[in-house]
Scaffold this motif. Sequence first.
Motif, PDB file in Angstrom:
ATOM      1  N   SER A   4     -37.811  -2.673   4.628  1.00 55.72           N
ATOM      2  CA  SER A   4     -37.181  -2.996   5.910  1.00 55.72           C
ATOM      3  C   SER A   4     -37.386  -4.453   6.275  1.00 55.72           C
ATOM      4  O   SER A   4     -36.455  -5.124   6.718  1.00 55.72           O
ATOM      5  N   SER A   5     -38.640  -4.960   6.093  1.00 54.32           N
ATOM      6  CA  SER A   5     -38.858  -6.345   6.524  1.00 54.32           C
ATOM      7  C   SER A   5     -38.174  -7.319   5.572  1.00 54.32           C
ATOM      8  O   SER A   5     -37.695  -8.363   5.988  1.00 54.32           O
ATOM      9  N   GLN A   6     -38.077  -6.937   4.298  1.00 55.25           N
ATOM     10  CA  GLN A   6     -37.323  -7.767   3.339  1.00 55.25           C
ATOM     11  C   GLN A   6     -35.854  -7.819   3.772  1.00 55.25           C
ATOM     12  O   GLN A   6     -35.227  -8.876   3.819  1.00 55.25           O
ATOM     13  N   GLU A   7     -35.318  -6.654   4.139  1.00 52.31           N
ATOM     14  CA  GLU A   7     -33.927  -6.578   4.556  1.00 52.31           C
ATOM     15  C   GLU A   7     -33.723  -7.330   5.870  1.00 52.31           C
ATOM     16  O   GLU A   7     -32.698  -7.993   6.070  1.00 52.31           O
ATOM     17  N   PHE A   8     -34.718  -7.230   6.759  1.00 55.41           N
ATOM     18  CA  PHE A   8     -34.654  -7.937   8.046  1.00 55.41           C
ATOM     19  C   PHE A   8     -34.540  -9.447   7.793  1.00 55.41           C
ATOM     20  O   PHE A   8     -33.692 -10.131   8.378  1.00 55.41           O
ATOM     21  N   ASN A  10     -33.474 -10.874   5.073  1.00 60.20           N
ATOM     22  CA  ASN A  10     -32.158 -11.152   4.461  1.00 60.20           C
ATOM     23  C   ASN A  10     -31.071 -11.240   5.514  1.00 60.20           C
ATOM     24  O   ASN A  10     -30.158 -12.055   5.422  1.00 60.20           O
ATOM     25  N   CYS A  11     -31.186 -10.367   6.531  1.00 60.38           N
ATOM     26  CA  CYS A  11     -30.192 -10.380   7.620  1.00 60.38           C
ATOM     27  C   CYS A  11     -30.248 -11.725   8.342  1.00 60.38           C
ATOM     28  O   CYS A  11     -29.217 -12.359   8.581  1.00 60.38           O
ATOM     29  N   LEU A  12     -31.471 -12.156   8.677  1.00 60.55           N
ATOM     30  CA  LEU A  12     -31.610 -13.422   9.418  1.00 60.55           C
ATOM     31  C   LEU A  12     -31.106 -14.592   8.562  1.00 60.55           C
ATOM     32  O   LEU A  12     -30.552 -15.563   9.093  1.00 60.55           O
ATOM     33  N   LYS A  13     -31.299 -14.450   7.236  1.00 52.21           N
ATOM     34  CA  LYS A  13     -30.874 -15.539   6.337  1.00 52.21           C
ATOM     35  C   LYS A  13     -29.356 -15.754   6.429  1.00 52.21           C
ATOM     36  O   LYS A  13     -28.879 -16.877   6.293  1.00 52.21           O
ATOM     37  N   PHE A  95     -22.919 -12.569   8.366  1.00 55.12           N
ATOM     38  CA  PHE A  95     -23.795 -11.441   8.689  1.00 55.12           C
ATOM     39  C   PHE A  95     -23.030 -10.121   8.541  1.00 55.12           C
ATOM     40  O   PHE A  95     -23.502  -9.172   7.896  1.00 55.12           O
ATOM     41  N   LYS A  96     -21.818 -10.076   9.127  1.00 52.31           N
ATOM     42  CA  LYS A  96     -21.042  -8.834   9.071  1.00 52.31           C
ATOM     43  C   LYS A  96     -20.685  -8.488   7.625  1.00 52.31           C
ATOM     44  O   LYS A  96     -20.748  -7.337   7.214  1.00 52.31           O
ATOM     45  N   LYS A  97     -20.318  -9.529   6.867  1.00 52.15           N
ATOM     46  CA  LYS A  97     -19.943  -9.290   5.460  1.00 52.15           C
ATOM     47  C   LYS A  97     -21.143  -8.723   4.700  1.00 52.15           C
ATOM     48  O   LYS A  97     -20.999  -7.773   3.931  1.00 52.15           O
ATOM     49  N   TYR A  98     -22.316  -9.290   4.965  1.00 55.17           N
ATOM     50  CA  TYR A  98     -23.534  -8.838   4.273  1.00 55.17           C
ATOM     51  C   TYR A  98     -23.815  -7.369   4.594  1.00 55.17           C
ATOM     52  O   TYR A  98     -24.074  -6.557   3.705  1.00 55.17           O
ATOM     53  N   VAL A  99     -23.732  -7.046   5.902  1.00 54.39           N
ATOM     54  CA  VAL A  99     -24.031  -5.663   6.320  1.00 54.39           C
ATOM     55  C   VAL A  99     -23.024  -4.693   5.694  1.00 54.39           C
ATOM     56  O   VAL A  99     -23.398  -3.640   5.160  1.00 54.39           O
TER      57      VAL A  99
END
Length: 577
Positions: A4-8, A10-13, A95-99
């Motif tokens: 989760s924190s890795q993904e978190f 990645n999201c911020l990135k 961000f949206k594309k990544y999600v």
Amino acid sequence: MSGSSQEFNNCLKQFRLHNRMNLFMTLVVQVIVVITNVSLAFFIMMIVNSMEQKNQSLFFCSMLFMLLVVVIYFLFSTLLKYFKNLYMKRALSQFKKYVFEKILKKSISEFNNEFSGKFISAFTNDLNSIEMNYLNGNIAIFNYAVMFFIAILAMAYVNLVITLCVLFGCLIPVAVSLILGKKLVAKERKTSDENATFVDQIKDLLNGFLEIKSFKAENEVLALFGEQNFTLEETKRERRDTNDTMLIAGQISSLVVIIIIFILGIIFIFKGTMTIASVLGCVQLSNYITDPIKQLVSLISNKKASIGLISKLADIIKERVNQAVKEIHINEIKRGITLKDVTLKYEEGPYILNHINMVFSKGKSYAIVGGSGSGKSTLIKLMLGYFENYGGKVEYDDKELSTINLDSLYDVVSVIQQNVFLFDKSIKNNITMFKEFDEEKMEHAISLAGLKNLIAKKGEDYNCGESGSNLSGGEKQRISIARCLLRETPVLLMDEATASLDNATAYLVENQILQIEGITRIIVTHRLEESLLRKYDEILVMRDGRIEEAGNFEKLMKAGGYFSALFLVAKEGCCES
Ligand SMILES: Nc1ncnc2c1ncn2[C@@H]1O[C@H](COP(=O)(O)OP(=O)(O)OP(=O)(O)O)[C@@H](O)[C@H]1O
């Protein structure tokens, strides 16, 4: 670092990726805009001084100063608008594309285990909140923090004692924020969860629009809608309540600060250590101190809440399945598919598949028949990697399904289901799934699926409408059959794929599929038609999750068991109708 924190991170990135320059320029320009804002206090001091002293040249000087400030303000706020919007656009689209990419990477079982309302809510409500409270919020926090510090410095330059007292007055909203901040985060998350349930319900109710109307169930459905609607709005009310309490604390703090400045200002004027101009300057500067405090309190709490949403999103999109165990790639089937003592149940319920043993040999055709609820669709779903918690073994050649990379599995296996999904695109795009295919292959698949007439009549560019609403059920099903046949996979699974076709077309399509050479076919069917059933190498008869009988048509009829009973009932029903 946990998933989760890795993904978190990645999201911020995604917000920063190729976007650092835009953010840097936004912040630099923002500082200049803030300085021009704060300089208004000095303009007021100069003007009031010129009035007190009846000094004309000081008046003209201050007017010139203000004119310069206005020009600088105009230029830099235009630049600010440009860089900020560029930053927001890139940050949000990445961000949206990544999600979305992460959601598309989910396995079918993972996707089905989560409510799809969760994903829709994440893309609507949560993303709006992230845009407002995280991205916009960060820039606003920087803006107000800079404003606060510049105003403090300017006020300290005018009068240090007043500055210290003003800072003391600002402690009220800060204290309230510390007390309520955590509550707001929890409430934002609860709102997001309730919204996901609400979206899920709306989706469900609107999908059943026809049923609601024809069963005149509007009032009952309205009551169901009302309950969740009320719960959601009540959660939102609680969140707004907490937010407003923090705003009220901010307002009270502004009033306290103004009172402090006037009381101290009068004392200092009487002592002769301050002028009216500098007291008024302090009042103006106090706006740049209390306003940021007021805003920062709710901005920081809202930002924390939106970080909670990003972490919730990270949790939704993070990969749950250990990809390391799914690393075996397959690109062909040499022998077939073997099921060894396979069992499956949904949570605490009974076994839906009960000790199934079966070998599906390469290139042969298998029919799966049986009563409703006997487990036919579940067996098909199991072979597609839909479930992770099955017992026994499912082997493609000698490779266990749970270790096979599902992307590679779908290069080898394709499925046609009864429930067809069509995109709001042309017939051609719905068949090719937006990929390029050889013209000849296209025509072959179209002909096998019995689609030639439809395409001749409507053209391949005909738009299918939302969920295929511009086509009949049978037409939709034939498109999905062509879509699947076009892929020419060595294994074809069909689950009641011809159920919405008329008898003649269903016969034609099934017959053509049974004539394709070299592919393994496993076909769930309710149509117990002798001439078709004779073409299958083996018929599996399912009952209560077990394989009750297996063999070719003749063998099963000779045995005079469950299959022959099913067949005779179907035949009688057919003759009667
Ligand atoms: N998601 C689920 N959760 C719990 N039970 C389920 C779920 N899906 C199916 N079942 C149950 O599993 C059993 C087998 O269902 P399945 O859809 O495989 O039957 P089927 O033989 O294909 O039936 P039909 O011919 O009516 O389509 C049924 O009793 C059904 O109620």
